[in-house]
Design an enzyme around this catalytic site. Structure first.
Site, PDB file in Angstrom:
ATOM      1  CB  CYS A  85      -0.906  -0.008   1.226  1.00 61.72           C
ATOM      2  SG  CYS A  85      -1.974   1.435   1.282  1.00 61.72           S
ATOM      3  CB  CYS A 229      -4.024   4.636  -5.539  1.00 59.10           C
ATOM      4  SG  CYS A 229      -3.896   2.867  -5.218  1.00 59.10           S
TER       5      CYS A 229
HETATM    6  O1  PYC Z   1      -1.857   3.735  -1.911  1.00 59.46           O
HETATM    7  O2  PYC Z   1      -1.401   1.751  -2.698  1.00 59.46           O
HETATM    8  C1  PYC Z   1      -2.157   2.541  -2.158  1.00 59.46           C
HETATM    9  C2  PYC Z   1      -3.502   2.094  -1.749  1.00 59.46           C
HETATM   10  C3  PYC Z   1      -4.068   0.875  -1.947  1.00 59.46           C
HETATM   11  C4  PYC Z   1      -5.339   0.934  -1.380  1.00 59.46           C
HETATM   12  C5  PYC Z   1      -5.523   2.175  -0.861  1.00 59.46           C
HETATM   13  N1  PYC Z   1      -4.372   2.885  -1.084  1.00 59.46           N
END
Ligand code: PYC
Length: 304
Positions: A85, A229
């Site tokens: 993550c 993300c």
């Molecule tokens: O930042 O990789 C990330 C992530 C995955 C799910 C929520 N954030």
């Protein structure tokens, strides 16, 4: 159970310092599998309402196998244990800094997806060097009722992503309910053929002057990522590189659907993929002790 909560670009991370289940001392992939298959009640009780909240990702600290790592970590949301993550790793580094466990500069962290590096620039700013990420298939089309044909790439960045370059719904905060619905339909259509996709990303034009693009990311528990993300951005860098749309070392600014940003770039990976670099900011918000009273009818969280 002691926890420290932070947010990275608006996306919350709860670092669990103690009180988690005994997962043994094997490879992190095995410990993550054990958490997923034998301890769902534990992880849902920490992340679900009323103790947690819908967007939260938790970071369970574990002993690393690699002695060069400052910690091992297993991430999960309310529905799934994650391979890696990105926002959580930025939040974890800022939390370890806040606790006085690490200082400025580079540190290694072990995740089930592999060892990643965090370079702590100041109390809030961190650059993550992620595991090698790759595009696996391009131009994968699915028919979605009400949307027509949606075409995207399948890519890995520590989790599995289906990435749609031209979103079927405008990527703006006002459209979050429709984006969520469309992304769920897309994930279900894809996984009806092959259970592989855990996240779906729609890309649209940037809303800021310097932005490259803006994204909407659907997570396994159907919450959307408030940050751009980290693992999704890694998968996207792999797709841009494979399509010849971004050169090694070139930096872009990725916007999330709520307008928070990461600075992204990559170097070529040894196996033909890319080694992503993700820079973002996190802030610690709370240090708490979670209480699980026997008499609390919702001690396991609200599961509807
Ligand atoms: O930042 O990789 C990330 C992530 C995955 C799910 C929520 N954030």
């Amino acid at each position: 159970m002691h926890v420290i909560d932070s947010h990275t670009g608006g996306e919350p991370t709860r670092v669990i310092l103690d009180g988690g289940p005994d997962l043994g001392s094997g490879p992190l992939t095995e410990r993550a599998k054990k958490l997923a298959t034998e301890h769902k009640a534990f992880y849902q009780s920490v992340v679900l309402e009323p103790r947690g909240q819908v967007a939260m990702v938790c970071a369970l600290l574990v002993e690393p196998v690699d002695p060069d790592c400052v910690t091992g970590v297993i991430y999960f949301d309310a529905e799934a244990v994650l391979g890696m993550c990105g926002h959580g790793t930025i939040g974890l580094a800022v939390t370890l800094m806040h606790m006085g466990k690490i200082g400025l500069g580079p540190h290694k962290i072990e995740t089930p997806a592999g060892v990643v590096t965090v370079d702590v620039k100041d109390a809030n700013t961190v650059t993550v060097t992620n595991i090698e990420s790759r595009r696996v298939e391009s131009g994968v089309a699915v028919e979605i009722e009400g949307l027509g044909t949606v075409t995207g790439d399948i890519a890995y960045g520590g989790n599995w992503f289906y990435i749609v370059d031209s979103s079927p719904v405008p990527v703006t905060p006002a459209h979050i309910p429709e984006l969520t619905q469309a992304a769920i339909q897309v994930r279900e259509a894809l996984n009806a053929k092959e259970e592989r996709i855990d996240h779906v990303i729609f890309y649209g034009p940037a809303l800021s002057e310097n932005g490259h693009s803006r994204n909407f990311v659907l997570c396994p528990d159907d919450a959307y990522d408030r940050s751009p993300c980290g693992t999704g951005s890694s998968a996207r860098l792999a797709c841009l590189a494979a399509a010849g749309q971004l050169s090694e070392g070139e930096e872009i600014i990725q916007e999330s659907v709520i307008g928070s940003t990461y600075r992204l770039s990559y170097t070529a990976g040894p196996k033909g993929g890319v080694i992503p670099s993700i820079s973002g900011q996190a802030w610690v918000m709370a240090e708490s002790k979670l209480i699980f009273a026997e008499t609390d009818p919702f001690r396991a969280g609200i599961t509807l």
